[in-house]
Design a protein around this motif. Sequence first.
Motif, PDB file in Angstrom:
ATOM      1  N   VAL A 723       0.843  -1.204   0.000  1.00 42.07           N
ATOM      2  CA  VAL A 723       0.000   0.000   0.000  1.00 42.07           C
ATOM      3  C   VAL A 723       0.874   1.249   0.000  1.00 42.07           C
ATOM      4  O   VAL A 723       1.813   1.356   0.784  1.00 42.07           O
ATOM      5  N   ASN A 724       0.573   2.169  -0.915  1.00 40.21           N
ATOM      6  CA  ASN A 724       1.274   3.448  -0.960  1.00 40.21           C
ATOM      7  C   ASN A 724       0.383   4.492  -0.280  1.00 40.21           C
ATOM      8  O   ASN A 724      -0.548   5.023  -0.882  1.00 40.21           O
ATOM      9  N   ASN A 725       0.691   4.760   0.972  1.00 40.83           N
ATOM     10  CA  ASN A 725      -0.163   5.664   1.749  1.00 40.83           C
ATOM     11  C   ASN A 725      -0.192   7.090   1.217  1.00 40.83           C
ATOM     12  O   ASN A 725      -1.128   7.834   1.483  1.00 40.83           O
ATOM     13  N   GLU A 726       0.841   7.454   0.450  1.00 39.99           N
ATOM     14  CA  GLU A 726       0.863   8.807  -0.115  1.00 39.99           C
ATOM     15  C   GLU A 726      -0.262   9.007  -1.118  1.00 39.99           C
ATOM     16  O   GLU A 726      -0.653  10.136  -1.395  1.00 39.99           O
ATOM     17  N   LEU A 727      -0.734   7.910  -1.665  1.00 40.50           N
ATOM     18  CA  LEU A 727      -1.804   8.028  -2.662  1.00 40.50           C
ATOM     19  C   LEU A 727      -3.194   7.999  -2.024  1.00 40.50           C
ATOM     20  O   LEU A 727      -4.197   8.192  -2.701  1.00 40.50           O
ATOM     21  N   VAL A 728      -3.224   7.718  -0.722  1.00 38.79           N
ATOM     22  CA  VAL A 728      -4.517   7.696  -0.041  1.00 38.79           C
ATOM     23  C   VAL A 728      -4.865   9.116   0.365  1.00 38.79           C
ATOM     24  O   VAL A 728      -4.074   9.806   0.997  1.00 38.79           O
ATOM     25  N   ASP A 729      -6.030   9.554  -0.066  1.00 40.26           N
ATOM     26  CA  ASP A 729      -6.431  10.936   0.199  1.00 40.26           C
ATOM     27  C   ASP A 729      -7.944  10.929   0.422  1.00 40.26           C
ATOM     28  O   ASP A 729      -8.726  10.872  -0.522  1.00 40.26           O
ATOM     29  N   THR A 730      -8.334  10.979   1.682  1.00 41.44           N
ATOM     30  CA  THR A 730      -9.754  10.814   1.988  1.00 41.44           C
ATOM     31  C   THR A 730     -10.576  12.012   1.484  1.00 41.44           C
ATOM     32  O   THR A 730     -11.733  11.846   1.118  1.00 41.44           O
ATOM     33  N   GLU A 731      -9.960  13.195   1.452  1.00 40.67           N
ATOM     34  CA  GLU A 731     -10.662  14.362   0.910  1.00 40.67           C
ATOM     35  C   GLU A 731     -11.014  14.117  -0.556  1.00 40.67           C
ATOM     36  O   GLU A 731     -12.162  14.297  -0.972  1.00 40.67           O
ATOM     37  N   THR A 732     -10.014  13.703  -1.319  1.00 42.29           N
ATOM     38  CA  THR A 732     -10.228  13.427  -2.742  1.00 42.29           C
ATOM     39  C   THR A 732     -11.300  12.360  -2.916  1.00 42.29           C
ATOM     40  O   THR A 732     -12.131  12.440  -3.818  1.00 42.29           O
ATOM     41  N   GLU A 733     -11.289  11.351  -2.042  1.00 47.87           N
ATOM     42  CA  GLU A 733     -12.303  10.294  -2.164  1.00 47.87           C
ATOM     43  C   GLU A 733     -13.698  10.856  -1.957  1.00 47.87           C
ATOM     44  O   GLU A 733     -14.631  10.531  -2.689  1.00 47.87           O
ATOM     45  N   LYS A 734     -13.802  11.722  -0.951  1.00 53.04           N
ATOM     46  CA  LYS A 734     -15.103  12.347  -0.675  1.00 53.04           C
ATOM     47  C   LYS A 734     -15.566  13.152  -1.881  1.00 53.04           C
ATOM     48  O   LYS A 734     -16.718  13.083  -2.296  1.00 53.04           O
ATOM     49  N   HIS A 735     -14.644  13.930  -2.451  1.00 52.94           N
ATOM     50  CA  HIS A 735     -14.990  14.758  -3.602  1.00 52.94           C
ATOM     51  C   HIS A 735     -15.400  13.903  -4.785  1.00 52.94           C
ATOM     52  O   HIS A 735     -16.388  14.186  -5.459  1.00 52.94           O
ATOM     53  N   GLY A 736     -14.626  12.863  -5.036  1.00 51.58           N
ATOM     54  CA  GLY A 736     -14.935  11.972  -6.160  1.00 51.58           C
ATOM     55  C   GLY A 736     -16.294  11.305  -5.969  1.00 51.58           C
ATOM     56  O   GLY A 736     -17.064  11.138  -6.924  1.00 51.58           O
ATOM     57  N   ASP A 737     -16.587  10.924  -4.711  1.00 53.85           N
ATOM     58  CA  ASP A 737     -17.887  10.298  -4.431  1.00 53.85           C
ATOM     59  C   ASP A 737     -19.026  11.229  -4.825  1.00 53.85           C
ATOM     60  O   ASP A 737     -20.055  10.801  -5.355  1.00 53.85           O
ATOM     61  N   LEU A 738     -18.831  12.518  -4.560  1.00 53.34           N
ATOM     62  CA  LEU A 738     -19.860  13.504  -4.899  1.00 53.34           C
ATOM     63  C   LEU A 738     -20.061  13.587  -6.420  1.00 53.34           C
ATOM     64  O   LEU A 738     -21.196  13.558  -6.912  1.00 53.34           O
ATOM     65  N   ILE A 739     -18.941  13.646  -7.146  1.00 49.51           N
ATOM     66  CA  ILE A 739     -19.030  13.725  -8.616  1.00 49.51           C
ATOM     67  C   ILE A 739     -19.781  12.502  -9.155  1.00 49.51           C
ATOM     68  O   ILE A 739     -20.678  12.619  -9.999  1.00 49.51           O
ATOM     69  N   VAL A 740     -19.391  11.351  -8.641  1.00 53.24           N
ATOM     70  CA  VAL A 740     -20.002  10.103  -9.096  1.00 53.24           C
ATOM     71  C   VAL A 740     -21.500  10.101  -8.771  1.00 53.24           C
ATOM     72  O   VAL A 740     -22.325   9.643  -9.567  1.00 53.24           O
ATOM     73  N   ALA A 741     -21.846  10.651  -7.607  1.00 51.89           N
ATOM     74  CA  ALA A 741     -23.261  10.697  -7.219  1.00 51.89           C
ATOM     75  C   ALA A 741     -24.041  11.617  -8.158  1.00 51.89           C
ATOM     76  O   ALA A 741     -25.168  11.298  -8.566  1.00 51.89           O
ATOM     77  N   VAL A 742     -23.450  12.742  -8.534  1.00 56.89           N
ATOM     78  CA  VAL A 742     -24.140  13.658  -9.457  1.00 56.89           C
ATOM     79  C   VAL A 742     -24.318  12.987 -10.821  1.00 56.89           C
ATOM     80  O   VAL A 742     -25.398  13.028 -11.411  1.00 56.89           O
TER      81      VAL A 742
END
Length: 817
Positions: A723-742
């Motif tokens: 696992v590359n923890n530098e690539l884990v970004d919970t903010e980005t995940e939240k944002h992406g989830d929103l885009i996907v939901a729209v």
Amino acid sequence: MRSFPKKFKLLIIEEKWQQNWEQLGIYVFNREDSRPAFTIDTPPPYPSGNFHMGNVLNWTYIDVLARFKRMRGFSVLFPQGWDCHGLPTEVKTEEIHKIKKTDVPPQEFVRLCKQVINKYIAIMKKAIIRLGCSVDWTTEYKTMDSTYWKNTQLSFIQLHKKGLIYKGTHPISWCTSCETAIADAEVEHEQKQGTLHYIKFKLEDDTHLTIATTRPELLPACVTVAVHPQDSRYKKFIGKKINVPIANRPVKIISERSVDPKFGTGVLMICTYGDKADVKAVSTLKLPAIILIDDKGNMNENAGKYAGLTIKQAKKAVVADLEEKGLLEKTESLSQEVGKCWRCKNPIEILEHEQWFMKTRVFTELVKQKTLDVIWYPDYMKKRMIDWADSLDWDWVISRQRIFATPIPVWYCKQCQETLIAEPDWVPIDPRNQSPKKSVCSKCGSIEFIPETDVLDTWFDSSITCAVHAGWPDKPDWHKLFPADVHPSGYDIIRTWAYYLMVRGLALFDEKPYKSVLINGMVLGTDGRKMSKSLGNFVSTPEVFTKYGADAPRQWATGGGATGSDIPFRWEDVEYAWRFLRKLWNASKFAAMHLEDYDPNTKTPKLELIDRWLISKMEQVTEQVTEAMESCQFNVATDKIRQFTWHSFCDNYLEAVKHRLYQPETYGDEKREAAQYTLYNIIYRILQLLAPISPHITEELYQIMYFDEKQHQSVHNSEWPIVNNELVDTETEKHGDLIVAVMGEIRRDKSENKKPLNVQIQKLTVSSEDSNILNVLCQAEEDLAGTCKIEKLEVKVAPSKGREVQGYPSVRLVVEY
Ligand SMILES: [Zn+2]
Ligand SMILES: [Zn+2]
């Protein structure tokens, strides 16, 4: 990159790789390997000739773990043997050849048994290969081979030297139908309806006591009558004489704490032997034993006028005689637990016999202690082992009165009966047709010996596998691979396999034989009941393999339920897995088409929000799957991989980047490259995470898309992702989830308005009072517009208006076509 076949033909792919893997020898264990070893104590199955769905479950668990550990950098030993000996084989051979074992000379009978077994082994081996198991076939062994006899016999000799094996006359469980001693572990208990007979026993003063028993035919073997010391009804009779009817002889009335005053009349007869309680009483009170029943289940001379009758006939005759004499007060029906032979289901008897025993009870405390040292998957299964060890009253009877088994390496002096045990360098040896390699009796000098004709319990063969797999006794460094890292088994055989391995490991090597135990549950029928041909819920393995191959049913096995729990076979589960694999195949094929001009060695392009969203999720999933695999929670791993692949990747990401892939002239080369980069890395990660569970399709896709670049001989030789923890970004995940939901909400709007998915939207207005949310939407404006074909996108901070985005009550949108 190689080219994709035109059609998705999983069955052909699977068989191709099964052959290739074997030819490449990629699962061969190398003792000289410098990497740490991971050793699996594959339980050698009894070759029944039928590889059922329970076997599929069991071997899938083992193989998933083997493949996972291999990718984690271990040198994995996945051996495979066959546990050939024993009653079932003899019975099968008798059936097939329409003979009794005594009809032909023993050696001929053994030859016929071997023939039957070899045929069955071939069937099962084929099925294990068809399931895609990464077995190292160079390790294959059969417990009936003389090379294996050597191991079993040597262990006998060593235990005898340690004083842990003895010959003695003790009450033992005996099957009168199989005509052999059987161990506690082979006795099955069943609730059965029986009859309780109330029988009058006359006292000296011609009054009587009434005794209730389910076994009146044992009256001639009654050695005492017992009452509870505190039972006020009978206290006064303790020490008096009472006459046993039928036998017509007096016995003493004794007090005994184990008598249950509430059972029957509270007066109990102790016979030799009705049950284990009788055995205990006879041994503690030093009472005589009168054995009534012979090895075949007929009454012997001790039964007087009933001699020669079967047990059933004797019961009938005794009851008739009691009635005639007016000694039978009444009868009652009674539900009772009966011990049955695991093989033939006949009730077992307790007989006294001279047998060979291994001292096991002396290890009970140690077994329990070591059981707690072992990691159990799942943890609660260790209780079964502890309870079983605690329940054992007797040592293990290891001799059997059969033919097809490992011979006991022992002779007796014809003159003085001295026992001669083989020396370690004599084995393998069959005393039944080989003389001891020593010509005179050390005690009396006689030169004539009689062979031991009894043979060993088949569990005596199979309970040393942890050591044998490690290379004992021939490889000097066998201790490096012992104890085994994992012993996989079904929960129904913990009391035999896990227990016997443990007790023998402790007795022979002063060490626990395995570090962990991986338990599988039973496979239930399609309706959740026990799978059985008569219930119509039976599914045969070839039927499943022919329709769906192996990768899909393997997902049923790993995903069907928690490790250790019972799993019903469900065609829907296999079909779901099949659709999932087809989806993965199609997504990979689509990606490959867009990756033809992609060079993975160029520097990472600037990634868009939705790319970073997926990559962050991929790292999280990798961590979750790794943890689940490490703790053998295969259903969790399967679920995480499928959710990520099917929903995040296929349903959402692929749809969200098609415009970038197809139209670089509009969106720019770098954005296309960002999508290519993401596709390339995501699919590789999915293949790696899924490889242990569905090894064939992942290998095929790896070979087509990644072999040229990655250069591992096989995906199964690639290193498990870190696992590359530098690539884990919970903010980005939240944002992406929103885009996907729209995007999802817009799709729903199109479908509710009966518009085709690719219809142009003139204007989309998104409104919310939360300006952060709107900022996120602006960041992904282009992907949003490109994916949903939006001409004009307006994002405004205002009281929300229009259709609510699922999961985001503050965001609403208005779609104008
Ligand atoms: Zn039997
Ligand atoms: Zn002698």
